[in-house]
Design an enzyme around this catalytic site. Sequence first.
Site, mmCIF file in Angstrom:
data_model
loop_
_atom_site.group_PDB
_atom_site.id
_atom_site.type_symbol
_atom_site.label_atom_id
_atom_site.label_comp_id
_atom_site.label_asym_id
_atom_site.label_seq_id
_atom_site.Cartn_x
_atom_site.Cartn_y
_atom_site.Cartn_z
ATOM 1 N N GLY A 15 1.455 6.974 -0.884
ATOM 2 C CA GLY A 15 0.367 6.082 -1.263
ATOM 3 C C GLY A 15 -0.829 6.799 -1.848
ATOM 4 N N ALA A 16 -0.590 7.743 -2.728
ATOM 5 C CA ALA A 16 -1.671 8.605 -3.209
ATOM 6 C C ALA A 16 -2.157 8.254 -4.611
ATOM 7 C CB ALA A 16 -1.218 10.065 -3.181
ATOM 8 N N SER A 17 -1.928 7.035 -5.052
ATOM 9 C CA SER A 17 -2.388 6.670 -6.395
ATOM 10 C C SER A 17 -3.847 6.240 -6.414
ATOM 11 C CB SER A 17 -1.509 5.553 -6.972
ATOM 12 O OG SER A 17 -1.529 4.413 -6.135
ATOM 13 N N ILE A 20 -7.917 6.438 -0.141
ATOM 14 C CA ILE A 20 -7.939 7.576 0.770
ATOM 15 C C ILE A 20 -6.831 8.574 0.450
ATOM 16 C CG2 ILE A 20 -7.571 8.258 3.178
ATOM 17 C CD1 ILE A 20 -9.025 5.639 3.979
ATOM 18 N N TYR A 165 -0.163 -6.951 12.239
ATOM 19 C CA TYR A 165 -0.758 -5.757 11.629
ATOM 20 C C TYR A 165 -1.044 -4.702 12.701
ATOM 21 C CZ TYR A 165 -4.001 -2.741 9.068
ATOM 22 O OH TYR A 165 -4.628 -1.648 8.496
#
Length: 279
Positions: A15-17, A20, A165
């Site tokens: 999830g680095a696009s 954080i 969640y």
Amino acid sequence: MDTSKLTGSTAFITGASRGIGKAIAIALGKAGANVALFAKTGEPHPKLPGTVYETAEEIEAVGGKALPIIGDVRDEEAVADAVKKTAETFGGIDLCVNNASALNLNSLGEMEPKRYDLIQQINTRGTYLTTHYALPYLRESSHAHVLTLSPPLSTDAKWFAPGPYTASKFSMTIMTLGVSESESDNGIAANCLWPKTTIATAAVRYGLGGQDMIDRSRSVDLVSDAALAILSRNPSDYTGHATLAEDVLHEEGIDDLSPYSVVEGQTDFHQDLYVEKDS
């Protein structure tokens, strides 16, 4: 903060696009690490800025080496192939950062089954798959860390209203702390990191509170600086913690957090989920 141990290391980040994950990836690149970026976004989103390729460019601009990989953490084969490609490209993996996450605060009665499946598959299963396939390489590293962006565990019933969640985020924490126990003989540190206040990300803007909450948030750099501090520590000395980013920075001698404010001079910050007011 001494980040010399990160020079030449290899990190695999999900999830680095944007947000954080992107901030942690760039910080690692600046510290001299090789960074593999695993994310779904290869083409620009109409509302959300950032792609895995743009993050890769920014990493290389600050002196790091980047390997952008398009993929979905729900896809076992894609995760396994991405981890293998990272190890083959850089000669191993030292750091596994579980950042990919989906946000949905609906209660059990309000949440559709397909949404429930989505957050469990991304948050819980994605963390499991990524860590599972990274472990054989981490066991060969002399500076092995698993870092998961998930909160400290709490039994306060107020956090159970968004049950699906909460279950997914607490599961991320439980699995990571479990790795600290099961892999201690292999020298692998495993820790979780969470901010006391909301962080100015797209998830906060579009999923929680809009511009007002953004104005009462801190920047992604607060979490990336704390992550860098944890990942720089000796794995045998620091493992099994579900800690808050502000506390990590305090341990590093950083007590003035005003530079992390989105709005200069802001003192009324919005408390993040799963954090007690006296934390």
